[in-house]
Design an enzyme around this catalytic site. Structure first.
Site, PDB file in Angstrom:
ATOM      1  N   TYR A 132       6.804  -9.770   6.885  1.00 21.89           N
ATOM      2  CA  TYR A 132       6.730  -8.332   7.147  1.00 21.89           C
ATOM      3  C   TYR A 132       7.245  -8.034   8.547  1.00 21.89           C
ATOM      4  CZ  TYR A 132       3.592  -7.340   3.165  1.00 21.89           C
ATOM      5  OH  TYR A 132       3.049  -7.169   1.927  1.00 21.89           O
TER       6      TYR A 132
ATOM      7  N   ASP B 228       0.813  -1.218   0.000  1.00 23.73           N
ATOM      8  CA  ASP B 228       0.000   0.000   0.000  1.00 23.73           C
ATOM      9  C   ASP B 228       0.847   1.268   0.000  1.00 23.73           C
ATOM     10  OD1 ASP B 228      -2.535  -1.019   0.001  1.00 23.73           O
ATOM     11  OD2 ASP B 228      -2.603  -1.239   2.189  1.00 23.73           O
TER      12      ASP B 228
END
Lengths: 247, 247
Positions: free
Chosen positions: A110, A52
């Site tokens: 992540y 994003d």
């Protein structure tokens, strides 16, 4: 013609996400621009996944076909010379002609960084979420443990294809305190739903601030009827690795 | 009316230095704007020192006179609510009416961060200088040791007042390797000349890369006839502390 695999790092704050969009500055768009300056003329590069707006990466993966006569290390240098300062290729290797960075990936990893402080810290807040009130730090790992294994994460993220499943397998979910006092949440799964890590992080912070309970997290996992509303900010999140079985 | 002392932190990348200038975004200008929004109407705040465009701070000091009835911690909160995200007051205390952040300072301390890498690392390079070719790391501290004590630093920086001295006393000059592989040069002096830390850092890197010798550094210190030309980039530098005798 050979297929190349690259590992990309970027400071997400200057990009509207990773995926190419017309007239918008994206990671994919900048990578394709730098390739075109070297004579590449294919339609698009392949990306391992979408990040994003504002999300960083040190381990995003892309692949492209290119006719290049001067060796891999020269190609890396030439591309980096054309890429902007906030995006750089970290590693470039020739790979097999059928390699696909998204479909061949077996796992993604992540890291979400945060720190607790009542006062704004402009330098630390560039890459980490400042959280206040203080956390009950011992509540973080028990919350993370709930995510381990295969669950329907429909409460934590939207599907990545129109009729895709929201079931994902989380293989690592670990909180670590760093020497500088920062907390890092490291999470690995076969794949992630959109904004899944940011919702997972937000909920765990809510638990550690006493605003919701482990039971609430359990319920969200067992009855994925609606998306949770809280979202940790993008700038704390970094995609650090995409794993391929054969590598 | 009381005089307040504040410690400021800022991400220097969005400011053209610390000192107010007409129509230019500076740290002093933003601080004065936020004070004015609370009804402050004096002409200017006092700053401990000037930092260049792009230089960061976690310990810059400023002072101002202000009539405020709601206590120090409320004033800190109110000012931070008006300051932009890249600038924040870290600490605010009432001080004596004659306190001057510049003239009363007995020492300033800076940290310069760098790392060695042939490949661009967009996230690390936000706050540290990437250096290549690799350094002979053992050459760093012997070079730093040459700076200790009182010297005429005329080769390392320009005077800060038209007829001022270029003699400064360096009380700390220490290289440290951090857990993440970064090198930090921490340096303290009674005061610094303009761009002195950036020239000191550049020269030490040149020594550690074998491009100049300790003897060259010694000579620059003993015969300060002209400014050295090399300058480490601003974004690696942070002002971390200003010291006051009575504090």
């Amino acid at each position: 013609m050979a297929r190349y695999q690259v590992i990309l790092a970027y400071d997400g704050s200057g990009f509207q996400g990773s995926q190419r969009q017309v007239k918008i500055r994206t990671v994919q768009g900048e990578l394709e621009n730098s390739l075109r300056q070297l004579g590449w003329s294919a339609k698009s590069v392949l990306m391992a996944g979408r990040t994003d707006t504002g999300v960083h990466a040190t381990g995003q993966v892309a692949a492209f076909d290119f006719e290049w006569a001067h060796g891999s290390s020269q190609l890396l240098k030439a591309l980096n010379a054309h890429l902007p300062p906030d995006l750089a290729i970290q590693n470039l290797t020739e790979t097999s002609a059928d390699f696909h960075p998204r479909f061949d990936a077996s796992a993604r990893r992540y890291v979400y960084k945060l720190f607790c402080d009542p006062i704004r810290r402009p330098l630390r807040e560039k890459l980490a979420w400042r959280v206040w009130p203080a956390l009950n730090e011992e509540a973080l790992q028990p919350a993370a443990d709930l995510f381990l294994g295969t669950h329907d994460f429909g409460s934590f993220g939207s599907r990545t294809t129109p009729n895709g499943t929201t079931v994902r397998k989380v293989t690592k979910a670990e909180w670590k305190k760093m020497p500088n006092g920062e907390w890092q949440f490291e999470v690995q799964a076969d794949a992630f739903l959109y904004r899944m890590v940011r919702r997972m992080t937000f909920v765990q912070v809510a638990v550690a601030q006493g605003r919701c309970s482990l039971e609430d997290v359990r319920k969200a996992l067992s009855t994925p009827t609606a998306l949770l509303s809280g979202l940790a900010p993008a700038h704390g999140l970094t995609l650090i690795e995409v794993t391929y079985e054969s590598h």
